[in-house]
Write a protein that holds these residues in place. Structure first.
Motif, PDB file in Angstrom:
ATOM      1  N   GLY A  43     -40.673  24.250  50.594  1.00  0.00           N
ATOM      2  CA  GLY A  43     -40.195  25.016  49.450  1.00  0.00           C
ATOM      3  C   GLY A  43     -38.933  25.804  49.709  1.00  0.00           C
ATOM      4  N   LYS A  44     -38.257  25.543  50.835  1.00  0.00           N
ATOM      5  CA  LYS A  44     -37.026  26.266  51.143  1.00  0.00           C
ATOM      6  C   LYS A  44     -35.822  25.572  50.498  1.00  0.00           C
ATOM      7  N   GLU A  45     -34.808  26.353  50.180  1.00  0.00           N
ATOM      8  CA  GLU A  45     -33.537  25.815  49.704  1.00  0.00           C
ATOM      9  C   GLU A  45     -32.607  25.681  50.905  1.00  0.00           C
ATOM     10  N   GLN A 123     -25.429  26.345  42.510  1.00  0.00           N
ATOM     11  CA  GLN A 123     -26.695  26.757  41.901  1.00  0.00           C
ATOM     12  C   GLN A 123     -27.318  25.633  41.077  1.00  0.00           C
ATOM     13  N   VAL A 124     -26.492  24.851  40.366  1.00  0.00           N
ATOM     14  CA  VAL A 124     -26.996  23.713  39.596  1.00  0.00           C
ATOM     15  C   VAL A 124     -27.606  22.674  40.532  1.00  0.00           C
ATOM     16  N   LEU A 125     -26.938  22.410  41.657  1.00  0.00           N
ATOM     17  CA  LEU A 125     -27.463  21.448  42.633  1.00  0.00           C
ATOM     18  C   LEU A 125     -28.823  21.906  43.163  1.00  0.00           C
ATOM     19  N   LEU A 126     -28.919  23.189  43.524  1.00  0.00           N
ATOM     20  CA  LEU A 126     -30.169  23.713  44.085  1.00  0.00           C
ATOM     21  C   LEU A 126     -31.292  23.708  43.042  1.00  0.00           C
ATOM     22  N   GLN A 127     -30.958  24.036  41.812  1.00  0.00           N
ATOM     23  CA  GLN A 127     -31.964  24.045  40.740  1.00  0.00           C
ATOM     24  C   GLN A 127     -32.548  22.656  40.507  1.00  0.00           C
ATOM     25  N   ASN A 128     -31.751  21.630  40.815  1.00  0.00           N
ATOM     26  CA  ASN A 128     -32.196  20.251  40.606  1.00  0.00           C
ATOM     27  C   ASN A 128     -32.654  19.587  41.908  1.00  0.00           C
ATOM     28  N   ASN A 129     -32.983  20.435  42.890  1.00  0.00           N
ATOM     29  CA  ASN A 129     -33.549  19.979  44.162  1.00  0.00           C
ATOM     30  C   ASN A 129     -32.624  19.040  44.940  1.00  0.00           C
ATOM     31  N   VAL A 130     -31.321  19.211  44.745  1.00  0.00           N
ATOM     32  CA  VAL A 130     -30.324  18.409  45.456  1.00  0.00           C
ATOM     33  C   VAL A 130     -29.827  19.199  46.665  1.00  0.00           C
ATOM     34  N   ILE A 131     -29.631  18.527  47.794  1.00  0.00           N
ATOM     35  CA  ILE A 131     -29.142  19.183  49.009  1.00  0.00           C
ATOM     36  C   ILE A 131     -27.623  19.067  49.069  1.00  0.00           C
TER      37      ILE A 131
END
Length: 363
Positions: A43-45, A123-131
């Motif tokens: 569950g980490k970003e 932030q958009v990338l992280l919200q969509n579970n993209v690294i």
């Protein structure tokens, strides 16, 4: 002691991703991707700042010896970045994860609007579970446009995204209190704001395939820690370095975080190279600003001289009577109006405290 970080910046250095012969170490890359994927499952970003484009390019092309250094770097980076990101994409895909390429230059941090656009992208990338896989755009970043190295870039990203931690993976176990090759030297476990004089015990030797060295790592790490973000320097070639580091089981150096700074102050702290003007202040103003007893803004009565042409909202550099750097801030009004108010009492602040970042060594 385990560390419960949620949003983590992982900076992977050239020497971690490169073999002795200068070619990419794809086995190491695969192992690091496995670890990052494991952190994602917890569950980490994770945001990755990765070197390795030039090494990847070297594996694809042989360059004539007569090619100048800048052209060679541009050629290898432009070809190698494609291979680097494709390798990351294939490796993360094996774990059911998607990654994105983010190439930046120092110019991308030049103004507040551009900075916020880039922050929104992350932030958009992280919200969509993209690294996000971040690297300097070496194709167009040459000479003054270049970051000192990817450590500086990682520090900027950590501050921008208000990360919980920055993990720098190098080819040594941490910061040593002497020459790492000397058996009598040992890794310094914790470094706090009071630690100074890095140059007396840190080697000035640069990494074999990267641009930076331990001195630049130390100064960058300390700056980021003073903005409230802990920084760890560890050996990226160690087996399971990331989970072991986060569980507190691995030898590394940790730069202890200071009080947290606001988002704008974090931007100001890293925007000094884009200052549009210089504001020289008197000793009384310097003493008042650097006092930790109260939050004080810079008033025109404490200003001796204005240099440069700046507008409201521009970054200005503050210097003392000996022209030593005191800090940076956002101008509340332009240089023309500042000159009119020079030395006058009961005037609106030239730099408000909320938008003022002082040299931590003076506070």
């Amino acid at each position: 002691m385990p560390f419960t970080y949620k949003r983590i910046i992982v900076k992977i250095g050239s020497n971690v991703l490169t073999q002795q012969n200068g070619m990419p170490d794809e086995g190491r890359m695969q192992h690091l991707v496995e670890q990052i994927s494991g952190l994602k499952k917890e569950g980490k970003e994770v945001i990755v700042v990765s070197s390795g484009a030039v090494a990847s390019g070297r594996s694809l092309l042989s360059i004539p010896e007569k090619t100048d250094a800048v052209s060679a770097r541009q050629l290898l980076a432009s070809v190698g970045q494609v291979k680097l990101i494709n390798t990351y994409s294939q490796l993360f895909n094996q774990h059911g994860l998607v990654c994105a390429q983010v190439l930046v230059t120092k110019e991308d941090f030049r103004d507040r609007g551009h900075y916020l656009n880039m922050k929104n992208c992350f932030q958009v990338l992280l919200q969509n579970n993209v690294i996000p896989i971040v690297n300097e755009n070496d194709v167009i970043s040459v000479t003054e446009l270049m970051f000192t190295d990817n450590d500086e870039l990682a520090g900027l990203i950590a501050s921008m995204l208000n990360a919980d931690a920055l993990l720098i993976l190098s080819n040594v176990n941490g910061i040593y209190n002497g020459d790492p090759k000397d058996p009598a030297s040992s890794v310094i476990k914790d470094i706090d704001a009071s630690t100074t004089g890095f140059s007396s015990f840190v080697t000035t030797e640069r990494s074999q395939f990267g641009r930076g060295g331990m001195i630049t790592k130390c100064h960058m790490a300390r700056k980021v820690a003073q903005l409230g973000i802990p920084v760890h320097i560890a050996n990226g070639k160690t087996e399971n370095v990331l989970p072991r580091l986060l569980k507190g089981e691995l030898e590394n150096t940790r730069f202890l975080p200071d009080k947290s700074a606001s988002g704008k102050k974090k931007w100001i702290a890293h925007s000094g190279t884009f200052a549009k003007g210089v504001v020289q202040i008197n000793e009384g103003a310097k003493a008042a600003l650097c006092s930790s007893r109260a939050a004080i803004s810079l008033l025109p009565v404490g200003v001796l001289q204005i240099q440069g042409d700046f507008q409201k909202g521009d970054i200005v550099k503050l210097v003392d009577e000996q022209h030593r750097q005191v800090g940076f801030g956002i101008a509340e009004y332009g240089s023309e109006k500042a000159l009119e108010k020079l030395g006058l009492q009961k005037q609106k602040p030239l730099v408000h405290y909320d938008y003022l970042f002082l040299n931590p060594e003076l506070v």
